[in-house]
Enzyme design. Structure first.
Site, short mmCIF file in Angstrom:
data_model
loop_
_atom_site.label_atom_id
_atom_site.label_comp_id
_atom_site.label_asym_id
_atom_site.label_seq_id
_atom_site.Cartn_x
_atom_site.Cartn_y
_atom_site.Cartn_z
N ASN A 74 0.85 -1.19 0.00
CA ASN A 74 0.00 0.00 0.00
C ASN A 74 0.89 1.24 0.00
OD1 ASN A 74 -1.95 1.93 0.32
ND2 ASN A 74 -2.55 1.32 2.38
N LYS A 76 0.03 4.26 -0.34
CA LYS A 76 -0.67 5.38 0.29
C LYS A 76 -0.47 6.66 -0.54
CE LYS A 76 -0.40 3.12 4.76
NZ LYS A 76 -0.27 3.26 6.21
N HIS A 158 -9.43 0.46 5.42
CA HIS A 158 -8.15 0.78 6.05
C HIS A 158 -8.38 1.75 7.20
CE1 HIS A 158 -4.04 2.18 6.64
NE2 HIS A 158 -3.65 1.09 6.01
N GLU A 160 -6.94 4.34 8.18
CA GLU A 160 -6.87 5.77 7.86
C GLU A 160 -8.17 6.25 7.23
OE1 GLU A 160 -2.16 5.03 7.40
OE2 GLU A 160 -3.37 5.30 5.58
N GLU A 228 -4.85 -5.31 10.73
CA GLU A 228 -3.87 -4.25 10.93
C GLU A 228 -4.17 -3.51 12.22
OE1 GLU A 228 -1.95 -2.68 7.03
OE2 GLU A 228 -3.98 -1.96 7.09
N GLY A 234 2.63 2.33 10.84
CA GLY A 234 3.49 3.48 10.66
C GLY A 234 4.15 3.97 11.93
N SER A 274 3.65 -2.06 10.36
CA SER A 274 5.10 -1.93 10.46
C SER A 274 5.84 -3.21 10.09
CB SER A 274 5.50 -1.46 11.87
OG SER A 274 5.00 -0.16 12.13
#
Length: 318
Positions: A74, A76, A158, A160, A228, A234, A274
């Site tokens: 991904n 992003k 996701h 985000e 996730e 991240g 990560s």
């Protein structure tokens, strides 16, 4: 469905109870002690025991989910024309294990560039799609447009999109249903925030998110579930292999109980948070980790290739 009833739906041989993340099962608790180490280092897991008769033949990839190991990148909101040209070049020249499904998800504006220059060995995914047919929806991307430009997959749910953009479970489920009905594969993301894990609500949160997909999708044939944990995305913090395995087992058991045993067996459950070239091999050894959804490390061609090739960690001796 209420949270308390969600956590009562995984069987472990005897009558289990739950306390947020961790299964409480008399048979397992007699053998597994719960350490009091700091949160990110402790092994918070009831590990599945596998008899020697269940071991796979030499050279066979041992996964709980059927189908190939699956690795998605991904990208992003990252990249320029020049940096993506370099990344694609690195991927094209990489030596990649054959028994892996590989997908990358560029920013929308670079999909055509990637599609026209990337090896056919790697498929393309969108990072999001609209809930229905395109039209007067400023800023959105339709499933039909993704298909037209050559995408085979789309990432939905996701964290985000959930926690920054504010998308709700039901809306995400409807988006997944529409994408599948139009022939795209869906990488369906689930995962808990740090405060939810610390409050013992990991299973509750993941099951609620999973239920929204289950209530909406017409079929699971082209669904890959990506667990996730939000606190690991991240941040440089990564769930231990045992922590990730525990949630993957729980997700597979939920699918078995609430969808079907066949879906639970066939659906690949991948880990994201990560993941990098240094930790992928140990994570890949876990039976229910069927691959990875990779963020930052997918922007580095050689490191992404290392993650793809971690499938070799699942090849067990007879």
């Amino acid at each position: 469905m209420a949270s308390s009833s969600l956590t009562a739906q995984i069987s472990c041989g005897t009558q289990p109870s739950f306390s947020g993340l961790r299964r409480t099962c008399p048979k397992l608790d007699a053998a597994v002690s719960f350490s009091n180490q700091p949160f990110l280092n402790r092994v918070n897991s009831s590990i599945r025991l596998v008899s020697s008769s269940h071991r796979s033949p030499r050279g066979v990839v041992a996964m709980a989910g059927s189908g190939k190991f699956f690795v998605g990148g991904n990208w992003k909101c990252n990249g320029t024309k020049d940096s993506i040209t370099k990344l694609v070049s690195d991927l094209n020249s990489a030596s990649l294990e054959a028994d892996v499904d590989i997908v990358v998800s560029p920013p929308f504006v670079y999909i055509d560039q990637v599609k026209s220059s990337l090896t056919d060995r790697i498929e393309i995914s969108g990072q999001n799609s609209w809930v229905g047919k395109g039209g007067a929806f400023t800023g959105e991307i339709s499933v039909e447009q993704l298909k037209d430009i050559g995408c085979k997959w789309v990432i939905l749910g996701h964290s985000e999109r959930r926690h920054v953009i504010g998308e709700k479970d039901e809306f995400i489920g409807k988006k997944a249903a529409y994408a599948l009905s139009e022939g795209l594969g869906v990488i369906a993301c689930i995962g808990e925030k740090l405060e939810e894990r610390e409050a013992g609500k990991t299973f509750d949160v993941c099951f609620e998110q999973l239920k929204a997909f289950a209530d909406a999708v017409p079929s699971w044939d082209k669904v890959v579930v990506a667990y996730e944990p939000v606190w690991a995305i991240g941040t440089g913090k990564v769930a231990s292999p045992q922590q990730a395995q525990e949630v993957h087992v729980a997700v597979r058991d939920w699918l078995k109980k609430n969808v079907s045993e066949e879906v639970a067996s066939k659906t690949r459950i991948i880990y994201g948070g990560s993941v990098n070239g240094g930790n992928c091999a140990e994570l890949a050894k876990e039976e229910d980790i069927d691959g990875f959804l990779v963020g930052g490390a997918s922007l580095k061609g050689p490191e992404f290739a290392t993650i793809v090739n971690s499938v070799t960690s699942k090849k067990v001796a007879a």
